[in-house]
Design an enzyme around this catalytic site. Structure first.
Site, PDB file in Angstrom:
ATOM      1  N   MET A   1       6.965  -2.999  -8.731  1.00 27.04           N
ATOM      2  CA  MET A   1       8.133  -3.571  -9.386  1.00 27.04           C
ATOM      3  C   MET A   1       8.262  -5.051  -9.027  1.00 27.04           C
ATOM      4  O   MET A   1       9.337  -5.639  -9.144  1.00 27.04           O
ATOM      5  CB  MET A   1       9.407  -2.805  -9.005  1.00 27.04           C
TER       6      MET A   1
ATOM      7  N   HIS B   1       2.247  -4.650  -0.516  1.00 29.64           N
ATOM      8  CA  HIS B   1       1.660  -4.588  -1.849  1.00 29.64           C
ATOM      9  C   HIS B   1       0.242  -5.165  -1.864  1.00 29.64           C
ATOM     10  O   HIS B   1      -0.667  -4.607  -2.492  1.00 29.64           O
ATOM     11  CB  HIS B   1       2.507  -5.390  -2.843  1.00 29.64           C
TER      12      HIS B   1
ATOM     13  N   GLY C   1       1.564   3.315  -1.922  1.00 27.59           N
ATOM     14  CA  GLY C   1       1.794   3.236  -0.487  1.00 27.59           C
ATOM     15  C   GLY C   1       2.423   4.496   0.080  1.00 27.59           C
ATOM     16  O   GLY C   1       3.285   5.120  -0.549  1.00 27.59           O
ATOM     17  N   GLU C   2       2.018   4.856   1.284  1.00 26.90           N
ATOM     18  CA  GLU C   2       2.603   6.016   1.959  1.00 26.90           C
ATOM     19  C   GLU C   2       4.026   5.753   2.440  1.00 26.90           C
ATOM     20  O   GLU C   2       4.722   6.697   2.814  1.00 26.90           O
ATOM     21  CB  GLU C   2       1.729   6.437   3.142  1.00 26.90           C
TER      22      GLU C   2
ATOM     23  N   GLN D   1       7.692   9.841  -3.005  1.00 29.10           N
ATOM     24  CA  GLN D   1       7.220   9.353  -4.297  1.00 29.10           C
ATOM     25  C   GLN D   1       5.739   9.643  -4.478  1.00 29.10           C
ATOM     26  O   GLN D   1       5.305  10.094  -5.552  1.00 29.10           O
ATOM     27  CB  GLN D   1       7.469   7.850  -4.399  1.00 29.10           C
TER      28      GLN D   1
ATOM     29  N   SER E   1       9.011  -3.939   3.011  1.00 26.36           N
ATOM     30  CA  SER E   1       9.705  -3.477   1.818  1.00 26.36           C
ATOM     31  C   SER E   1      10.332  -4.667   1.120  1.00 26.36           C
ATOM     32  O   SER E   1      10.803  -5.606   1.782  1.00 26.36           O
ATOM     33  CB  SER E   1      10.804  -2.464   2.189  1.00 26.36           C
TER      34      SER E   1
END
Length: 279
Positions: free
Chosen positions: A30, A37, A147-148, A153, A185
């Protein structure tokens, strides 16, 4: 590197890529990219011939009162990072390219979506599953990387991919953390300097709880104490602090591997999530 916003252009660009490159990887995001990322991108680059990164702030996964409008958007900076990393294409669709007028289809994954973030954010994982299914069909990657840190998710997407017969690989990539242990994050940008210092209590408390459970301490007592520690450290609300089976996400009252601690807690206006294996 191309930035593409329309489906027809995306399909044409992907057709050209596939003329010379056999393995296409997808990293859905996003935006508001950080080192976490970029680690996904680097992992995808190492395993694929070509990498597509999607940037789409998905409105259907935000609930009432959540931060859709405030969610950070920094496409120019994101594009510079991705071009420097060697990404071939950014898929940054307009909303109508993902949800055209009259859109009426919803993908809902039961079981692994129950409780945890699925309990405190009703409808969230329907939005996630729907947009990811759309991205899979739009791009048709050979592998997709997640990602873990967003562990539930990842479990939802893996279940959806199995159930709907998506044949590409779903690759889970370990969480990237700052030097003090806080998981990276996009929402960390919302923290004040004081809150950022307090937020490290989340990974610290999870690590201590995992050690206590692994050595045989009473699970219910450990989990309750962990919540109390977070509140004492500056968090004002704990949505959940639970141990689940790492594969099925079923509740666990007795420690049996593979097990995972998962937590979500609020500090200031920011909701942070994290998870850690119990070994």
């Amino acid at each position: 590197m191309e930035i593409i916003r329309q489906l027809d252009s995306l399909r044409s660009a992907l057709a050209k890529i596939r003329e010379t490159r056999s393995v296409v990887g997808l990293v859905p995001t996003m935006g508001a990219l950080h080192a976490g990322h970029m680690h996904l991108v680097e992992t995808a680059m190492a395993q694929c011939d070509s990498v597509v990164v999607s940037i789409f702030v998905n409105p259907t996964q935000f609930g009432e009162g959540e931060d859709l409008n405030a969610y950070p958007r920094q496409e120019a900076a994101d594009a510079a990072l991705l071009e420097g990393a060697g990404v071939d294409l950014i898929w940054a669709p307009t909303v109508d390219q993902v949800y055209p007028d009259g859109f009426a289809t919803n993908v809902s994954v039961t079981g692994v979506s129950a409780g945890l973030c699925g309990g405190s954010r009703p409808g969230h994982f329907d939005g996630v599953a729907t947009v990811v299914a759309k991205l899979f069909n739009q791009i048709r990657p050979d592998a997709a990387f997640f990602g873990e840190k967003d562990y539930q998710q990842l479990a939802v997407i893996q279940r959806m991919a199995r159930d709907l017969d998506f044949t590409h690989d779903i690759v889970g990539v370990p969480t990237v953390r700052d030097a003090d242990g806080l998981a990276l994050s996009s929402r960390n940008a919302y923290l004040t300097p004081e809150q950022r210092g307090q937020a490290v209590a989340l990974p610290d408390t999870m690590r201590d709880a995992a050690k206590s459970i692994a050595k045989g301490d009473d699970i219910a007592s450990v989990l309750e104490e962990a919540k109390e520690k977070l509140i004492a450290s500056g968090f004002h609300n704990v949505d959940y602090f639970e141990m689940r089976n790492a594969e099925t996400l079923e509740n666990m009252t007795v420690f049996v591997k593979p097990a995972r601690l998962l937590a979500a807690a609020h500090i200031g206006s920011t909701r942070l999530i994290d998870n850690i294996a119990v070994t």
